[in-house]
Design a protein around this motif. Structure first.
Motif, PDB file in Angstrom:
ATOM      1  N   VAL A 149       0.814  -1.220   0.000  1.00  0.00           N
ATOM      2  CA  VAL A 149       0.000   0.000   0.000  1.00  0.00           C
ATOM      3  C   VAL A 149       0.850   1.274   0.000  1.00  0.00           C
ATOM      4  CG1 VAL A 149      -1.269   1.369   1.720  1.00  0.00           C
ATOM      5  CG2 VAL A 149      -2.316  -0.654   0.728  1.00  0.00           C
ATOM      6  N   THR A 150       2.008   1.231   0.628  1.00  0.00           N
ATOM      7  CA  THR A 150       2.820   2.454   0.723  1.00  0.00           C
ATOM      8  C   THR A 150       3.949   2.501  -0.318  1.00  0.00           C
ATOM      9  OG1 THR A 150       4.236   1.425   2.404  1.00  0.00           O
ATOM     10  CG2 THR A 150       2.345   2.686   3.197  1.00  0.00           C
ATOM     11  N   ASP A 151       3.957   1.538  -1.241  1.00  0.00           N
ATOM     12  CA  ASP A 151       5.036   1.475  -2.236  1.00  0.00           C
ATOM     13  C   ASP A 151       5.147   2.736  -3.084  1.00  0.00           C
ATOM     14  OD1 ASP A 151       5.551  -1.033  -1.327  1.00  0.00           O
ATOM     15  OD2 ASP A 151       4.860  -2.111  -3.119  1.00  0.00           O
ATOM     16  N   ARG A 207      -5.688   7.614   4.709  1.00  0.00           N
ATOM     17  CA  ARG A 207      -5.334   8.898   4.099  1.00  0.00           C
ATOM     18  C   ARG A 207      -4.191   8.643   3.127  1.00  0.00           C
ATOM     19  NH1 ARG A 207      -9.268  12.764   5.357  1.00  0.00           N
ATOM     20  NH2 ARG A 207     -10.248  11.768   7.143  1.00  0.00           N
ATOM     21  N   GLN A 208      -4.325   9.172   1.926  1.00  0.00           N
ATOM     22  CA  GLN A 208      -3.382   8.837   0.859  1.00  0.00           C
ATOM     23  C   GLN A 208      -2.658  10.071   0.333  1.00  0.00           C
ATOM     24  OE1 GLN A 208      -5.326   6.122  -1.913  1.00  0.00           O
ATOM     25  NE2 GLN A 208      -6.660   5.454  -0.239  1.00  0.00           N
ATOM     26  N   VAL A 209      -1.445   9.848  -0.165  1.00  0.00           N
ATOM     27  CA  VAL A 209      -0.585  10.952  -0.612  1.00  0.00           C
ATOM     28  C   VAL A 209      -0.063  10.626  -2.008  1.00  0.00           C
ATOM     29  CG1 VAL A 209       0.079  11.530   1.750  1.00  0.00           C
ATOM     30  CG2 VAL A 209       1.432   9.859   0.465  1.00  0.00           C
ATOM     31  N   PRO A 210       0.435  11.657  -2.739  1.00  0.00           N
ATOM     32  CA  PRO A 210       1.061  11.349  -4.024  1.00  0.00           C
ATOM     33  C   PRO A 210       2.191  10.340  -3.821  1.00  0.00           C
ATOM     34  CG  PRO A 210       0.816  13.726  -3.754  1.00  0.00           C
ATOM     35  CD  PRO A 210       0.487  13.098  -2.441  1.00  0.00           C
ATOM     36  N   ASN A 211       2.322   9.335  -4.647  1.00  0.00           N
ATOM     37  CA  ASN A 211       1.597   9.035  -5.869  1.00  0.00           C
ATOM     38  C   ASN A 211       0.718   7.797  -5.678  1.00  0.00           C
ATOM     39  OD1 ASN A 211       3.029  11.120  -7.306  1.00  0.00           O
ATOM     40  ND2 ASN A 211       4.822   9.770  -7.255  1.00  0.00           N
TER      41      ASN A 211
END
Lengths: 454, 454
Positions: B242-244, B323-327
């Protein structure tokens, strides 16, 4: 009928003892019970049982306990009947088909909260008493309104009245459980229980997960880790040492399970599950009756409503309970659970605060099957139902069974009249009209048989 | 004052969009907004945005979106202002000190649900427009009522109106967040979000834990195991992959964090925590602004009220969001989360049924800081507050920031006026009278500065 209308009147009282703000309704139904007994010619003593400290620290007055009696003939055996008139919470939103506080008859079943647990059976005892011009045994009654939260004050009352109210009692009988199958039963054991509150207290306010998410160790994730450490997917309790004291199974005890007309496929269908945690009927029965279990009931303080809310709750309280069996000791279980949760919490290196508290702490109970009242019970079942009763145990907790046996030294028996599918504590709780009426006859027959065995 | 009384009137409308049964109140506040704009001389288009399917399968009509404008002078720059008039849930029982829907002023702060998120800022924009005899820029407004649940229908409306309403727009501005510190700020990025529902469905009724406990694999213990697999105690997300895609930190970006007047000790005190998951202010800010996070919000269907209930809930739904961030890409995150939960569930060998659904799925957003509207925003802050604004990002999600930027190709800026301690989504949400009034002046100054940079 008059029977149904009185049960309807009682079910309409929302005597949910789990919420202390509703104890006024508990007192109201206790008062209705006392008035009914007096109308029947009984004498009533409304016993004050003092106060109780809530988990919040607040001290509240407890609803009283009713002590009553009919007859007092020294030549007759004296039977003490226990019952309770408080109920579990219930609301339509939980999925009830009918209003839980409006007794509704559908196809021979009487649906309503308390119909089987325990207002119906209490009324059945009163109707059995009423059915005699002269009752063959002396009858005493002890009726309380806090069974569902652990019978606060009752143990102390039993101690205080051991030399007075209980002095001439020969047998104590309780009808606060249900049959295991379609067959009538006598119950010789119940599990004990402790109810745990795991409170994790963190930031000073609920926060927006967008604003604080990622920077705060959230009470909810701490709590999930704590609750996740309690049992594995096979139902095995992982708290170290908690199951060490479970009594080993004897060959005599094992044989009792062969005679229960339990049908595994039917019970799966009743429960609506693909499979149980065990593979055979005997193993399932032992898991419910003579082995401990741990159930996680819910979380207070987190978001529990429909829809979405992106909240980091500041304080959450997980609730679970452990059903206990001989020879587990509730204070010992409580200590081990607290140590375990503190140990797991220490591995989380959390800035939050953990507080574990426990209530109830009822001991498990097993009776001596050779006592004469079990003989009377078996005869009464044969007489009314024409079949041999199953000798069963009960997975749920009636704390005072063990308390009565331990404090008074008298024989205690449980004589259920509810059906195995009555759904006590569940949505659509009911008692069938058949069980309600035949149960009343069973109680009357039991009075008579008891007068012969004494 | 007139300002305060209008905000009081708006806060009194319980426009909680998270509960679709309250969408009537959302429509009412939208209507009040439209009437207000018309009274000010603006033209209003009430745009229908169709229907929406709830998780239950039910289809409901969405509240409309307001499109409005003041002036239309081709020589002037055109600014499109976005705002929303729906709110998060709020009730006294959550721990509010004052009635959340009765705006209450205490020591210069205006307390009420929506005071800062987002009714206060929407009114401040209208007051800024009112402050001009002749507005220096053309003003367009887009006001919705479903921001708190993911702005259903707004993206499609933006697409449909790209060649009409948005065609002559030069800049889009949003004031739906708060300052990071005591200093005013311009915001150039927000995190995206996906909200997950993890439903475990088991027996056909809620059962008594005494009767069934130990024989049933309980939905609640399955769910606790599933939720427990999501993150560790350091806040690290454990869902594989998920954080790749998180964008690496550049040196230019790192430097922006040095200039934020963030005080770690003060923020600990505001949050009421002993320590954050990170040790330095820069790490904490990055955790909130430019790194992903996972929060578990609660469980629906389990026992969540005060007191004790010995229930085995038949169906429970865990709720969490990422909560998600670029990219990061929300559909990719959703797929990985679902795969992970299915994989964990398969290890539980459960007879229960698992269903994972997700809503929102908003993408993260980062803007180009070199756009002229950021220059205008910086000048307006200097003029009104006499200080340099901090260039910040926002940890929470305003899905349409990214949507507007991606769909219209226009520059988007966020110009917050709320204080860092306003408590949006929390108990005792407020906006200070100072921020509300100076914020109105900031918006007016921004109109003027924008007319110079175009």
């Amino acid at each position: 009928s008059e029977c149904g209308s009185r049960l309807r009147e009682w079910v309409a009282v929302q005597s949910d003892s789990g919420d202390h703000t509703k104890w006024g309704e508990v007192e109201r139904i206790l008062n209705m019970t006392a008035v009914r007994i007096q109308e029947m010619g009984g004498t009533v003593d409304i016993a004050d049982v003092g106060t109780h400290q809530l988990p919040s620290g607040e001290t509240v007055s407890l609803p009283p306990v009713i002590l009553a009696e009919f007859e007092r003939d020294p030549k007759k055996a004296t039977l003490c009947i226990y019952g309770h008139v408080d109920v579990q919470p219930a609301k339509m939103a939980d999925g009830w088909t009918t209003d839980p506080f409006n007794l509704t008859e559908i196809k021979g079943n009487l649906y309503g909260r308390g119909a089987t647990d325990n207002k119906g059976p209490v009324l059945a005892w009163l109707h059995a008493v009423e059915s005699y011009q002269e009752i063959p045994v002396n009858i005493k009654l002890i009726i309380e309104g806090l069974e569902e939260v652990g019978s606060y004050g009752l143990l102390e009352l039993t101690r205080k009245r051991n030399d007075s109210f209980f002095a001439d009692v020969d047998f104590i009988v309780i009808s606060d459980n249900v049959w295991a199958t379609r067959n009538p039963a006598l119950t010789y054991g119940t599990r004990g229980s402790s109810y745990f509150f795991v409170e994790v207290d963190g930031p000073k306010l609920d926060f927006h997960s967008g604003v604080y998410g990622g920077s705060i160790q959230e009470p909810m994730s701490d709590l999930i880790a704590l609750l996740g450490s309690l049992l594995d997917h096979t139902g095995k309790i992982l708290v170290p040492g908690v199951t060490d004291d479970v009594a080993p199974l004897t060959e005599d005890e094992r044989k009792l399970y062969d005679n229960i007309s339990f049908d595994l496929e039917e019970m799966k269908s009743v429960a609506g599950v693909k499979h149980f945690l065990q593979d055979t009927k005997e193993e399932v029965l032992m898991a419910r009756w003579r082995n401990p279990s741990l159930s996680i009931h819910g979380i207070q303080g987190a978001f529990s409503e429909p829809g979405t809310k992106t909240v980091i709750p500041k304080q959450v309280t997980g609730k679970f309970s452990i059903r206990q069996v001989p020879n587990m000791d509730p204070p010992d279980v409580e200590r081990k659970v607290k140590e375990h949760l503190q140990q797991v919490f220490s591995t989380l290196k959390s800035p939050n605060r953990l507080r574990v508290t426990a209530t109830v702490g009822a001991k498990p109970w097993v009776a001596n099957l050779k006592n004469p009242q079990y003989v009377a019970g078996q005869r009464a079942v044969r007489e009314v139902f024409g079949v041999e009763p199953e000798l069963i145990r009960e997975g749920s907790t009636i704390p005072i069974a063990q308390n009565f046996q331990e404090e008074t030294g008298k024989s205690v028996m449980m004589l259920p009249i509810g059906g195995h599918d009555d759904g006590e504590h569940s949505q659509n709780e009911k008692i069938s009209r058949y069980n309600y009426i035949e149960g009343t006859k069973l109680f009357a027959a039991y009075f008579y048989e008891l007068s012969l065995v004494k």
